[in-house]
Motif scaffolding. Structure first.
Motif, PDB file in Angstrom:
ATOM      1  N   SER A 199      -4.137-122.895   1.776  1.00 53.53           N
ATOM      2  CA  SER A 199      -3.362-123.997   1.222  1.00 53.53           C
ATOM      3  C   SER A 199      -2.774-124.875   2.321  1.00 53.53           C
ATOM      4  O   SER A 199      -2.347-125.981   2.056  1.00 53.53           O
ATOM      5  N   THR A 229      -2.976-127.464   5.254  1.00 53.40           N
ATOM      6  CA  THR A 229      -3.966-128.527   5.397  1.00 53.40           C
ATOM      7  C   THR A 229      -4.684-128.464   6.743  1.00 53.40           C
ATOM      8  O   THR A 229      -5.739-129.061   6.898  1.00 53.40           O
ATOM      9  N   PRO A 234       1.352-123.817 -11.060  1.00 53.35           N
ATOM     10  CA  PRO A 234       1.675-124.129  -9.670  1.00 53.35           C
ATOM     11  C   PRO A 234       0.420-124.141  -8.816  1.00 53.35           C
ATOM     12  O   PRO A 234      -0.614-123.573  -9.191  1.00 53.35           O
ATOM     13  N   GLU A 235       0.516-124.778  -7.704  1.00 50.01           N
ATOM     14  CA  GLU A 235      -0.593-124.863  -6.740  1.00 50.01           C
ATOM     15  C   GLU A 235      -1.001-123.453  -6.318  1.00 50.01           C
ATOM     16  O   GLU A 235      -0.196-122.538  -6.303  1.00 50.01           O
ATOM     17  N   TRP A 236      -2.287-123.295  -5.948  1.00 47.85           N
ATOM     18  CA  TRP A 236      -2.784-121.973  -5.556  1.00 47.85           C
ATOM     19  C   TRP A 236      -2.098-121.532  -4.267  1.00 47.85           C
ATOM     20  O   TRP A 236      -2.213-122.210  -3.245  1.00 47.85           O
ATOM     21  N   ASP A 261       1.161-121.434  -3.766  1.00 52.96           N
ATOM     22  CA  ASP A 261       2.325-122.264  -3.490  1.00 52.96           C
ATOM     23  C   ASP A 261       3.556-121.383  -3.278  1.00 52.96           C
ATOM     24  O   ASP A 261       3.916-120.599  -4.160  1.00 52.96           O
ATOM     25  N   SER A 318       6.453-121.765  -5.997  1.00 50.63           N
ATOM     26  CA  SER A 318       6.230-121.529  -7.417  1.00 50.63           C
ATOM     27  C   SER A 318       7.186-120.439  -7.920  1.00 50.63           C
ATOM     28  O   SER A 318       7.667-119.624  -7.132  1.00 50.63           O
TER      29      SER A 318
END
Lengths: 102, 145, 250
Positions: free
Chosen positions: B14, B16, C24-26, C28, C31
């Motif tokens: 995740s 970047t 939520p984002e993977w 994250d 979250s």
């Protein structure tokens, strides 16, 4: 770049699975359906590697791919051996109709 | 509350930075992998078209069995090469593992095709003969008239 | 009439897809699931307490080891219940074969491939079991893969061929041995002065630190789970496929 390649490959793989799903849906005989499921199962191993590439966790998803290929093989052998050891599908259907007709 | 730096092993993808590092283009070996993957897609296209277009179960099995095995092997080996970004121990391990999947599929998919074919044959699933083709041609001609 | 059921299925499916947007984002860290005090405690402490990189294995086999032990017992009880219900029921109904079954020879190509593939599958099962500390895997998964290899043997030849290698009494003994191994590690840590399943106390008998004692005890526990799941998988298959006759069958 690697991610884009993986995403494009996965998308085209999904698109090419549509004809196979059509064969599962329509399939005049039961064997056609089993064959389609088997093809999709093999391709799922590839899809798992693709998902691993997208998430940057190939070393983890490759294990899933091995396990999935293995279970797909077991499933195909289960179905074919079962059909091998029973009377033919047409005869089974005929018997079922006879019992339900009475 | 957790800071991102405290959990290094969960968030490998995740962040970047990992994406930016890989988006610099392909090395020659990776181009080979891309070519292998595209070849696999072409073979799978053949298998998919064959599964829809062929007239009876055995010909469909022929298309699906061969095209599926070869395309899966090509695509997996393509991805094995594409993930070889640096020649570190980890990427070699991934290569060996993916090659293990390729070997496994090379052994098992033809076997399951054979087992399914034999099950169909012993269930009196008859292949299409020339007489059947003649019949269907006549039916088509009648429809045209 | 069958098509009417498609309407609620599509509606619920569309609703779920719509709701998936709010996930939520993977991975994250902000979250709700990862910002609760429990998970932040595990995330911060598993690596320090047990030196296991895979938090799931650490939580499963260590922090909630008591729960996992009785999950294994549930698997064992399920297998024993199926055996108890089905054993002898085929003999009462009479006949070795149901009327839709026919004689079939083992297939040459299938048996030869299975001969090649089964050792690979079993090695992969050990890998999944032992590698559960750093990657997804563990006792349950490894046990299932191991059981699948025995089922493959029974499929390619016939049930008798597999029962020679793994007879039903042997299955029950191995399944019980798995639970005894699990509970034994728990009791051993109790004898050494800790609480039940407090693996850190095993440092007194193992030549390692407290953290590594938990690491190795977790592996032992996973092996116990693997034993139980393997043998119960095969016992379930053998009984259900032949309806308790343990002969012929699929």
């Amino acid at each position: 770049m690697t991610h884009w390649f993986a995403i494009v490959m996965g998308a085209s793989l999904f698109t090419l699975m549509i004809p196979v799903i059509y064969r599962i849906w329509v399939g005049p005989t039961g064997f056609d359906r089993i064959l389609g499921v088997n093809v999709i199962g093999t391709k799922t191993a590839v899809l798992l590697v693709i998902i691993g590439t997208v998430f940057d966790r190939v070393e983890m998803f490759v294990d899933f791919a091995i396990a999935y290929a293995l279970l797909n093989f077991v499933a195909a052998i289960v179905i074919s051996r079962y059909l091998n050891r029973t009377i033919s599908l047409k005869e089974m259907e005929a018997r079922e109709q006879k019992t339900s007709g009475n | 509350m957790i800071e991102e730096s405290q959990i290094p092993w969960v968030l490998a993808s995740s962040s970047t930075t990992a994406v930016e590092a890989t988006s610099t283009g392909f090395f020659p070996l990776q181009w080979l992998g891309v070519l292998l993957g595209l070849a696999g897609l072409i073979f799978f296209l053949g298998a998919a078209v064959g599964m829809v277009r062929f007239p009876d179960f055995y010909t469909r099995m022929h298309a699906a069995g061969k095209g599926d095995t070869l395309s899966t092997m090509l695509m997996l080996s393509g991805f094995a090469l594409v993930t070889m970004e640096d020649f570190s121990v980890g990427s070699w391990l991934i290569l060996v593992k993916i090659m293990a999947v390729v070997l496994f599929i090379y052994l098992t998919t033809p076997t399951s095709s054979h087992a399914l074919m034999r099950a169909a044959f012993e269930d009196d699933e008859m292949p299409l003969t020339e007489a059947d083709l003649e019949k269907s041609k006549k039916r088509k001609r009648r429809k045209k008239k | 009439m069958k098509w009417i059921s498609l309407v609620p299925v599509l509606a619920v499916g569309g609703l779920l897809l719509f709701a998936a947007k709010d996930f939520p984002e993977w991975g994250d860290p902000q979250s709700p699931a990862s910002s609760s005090p429990v998970s932040s405690h595990f995330i911060n402490n598993t690596g320090v307490d047990t030196e296991v990189p895979n938090m799931v294995t650490a939580v499963l086999a260590d922090y909630r080891g008591f729960d996992t032990m009785f999950e294994t017992v549930v698997v064992f009880i399920a297998g024993v219940a199926v055996i108890a219900i089905l054993k002898g029921s085929g003999r009462r109904r009479g006949g070795l074969r149901k009327d839709h079954e026919v004689e079939a020879e083992p297939d040459l190509i299938v048996t030869n491939t299975v001969r090649l593939v089964v050792p690979v599958i079993q090695i992969f099962a050990f890998y999944v079991l032992a590698h559960g500390h750093v990657s997804p895997g563990g006792g349950f998964q490894g046990g299932v893969v191991m059981g699948a290899s025995f089922i493959l043997l029974a499929l390619a030849w016939d049930l008798d061929h597999a029962l020679v290698r793994m007879s039903l009494p042997k299955c029950i003994i191995i399944a019980a041995a798995g639970i005894i191994l699990y509970g034994g590690i728990g009791f051993l840590s109790m004898l050494l002065g800790g609480e039940f399943l407090d693996y850190a106390e095993l440092e007194k008998v193992l030549p390692v630190s407290r953290e590594m004692a938990r690491y190795h005890a977790m592996l032992g526990v996973e092996i116990g789970v693997g034993f139980t799941v393997t043998s119960i998988m095969f016992a379930l298959y053998a009984n259900l496929s032949s309806e308790g006759r343990l002969k012929g069958g699929l």
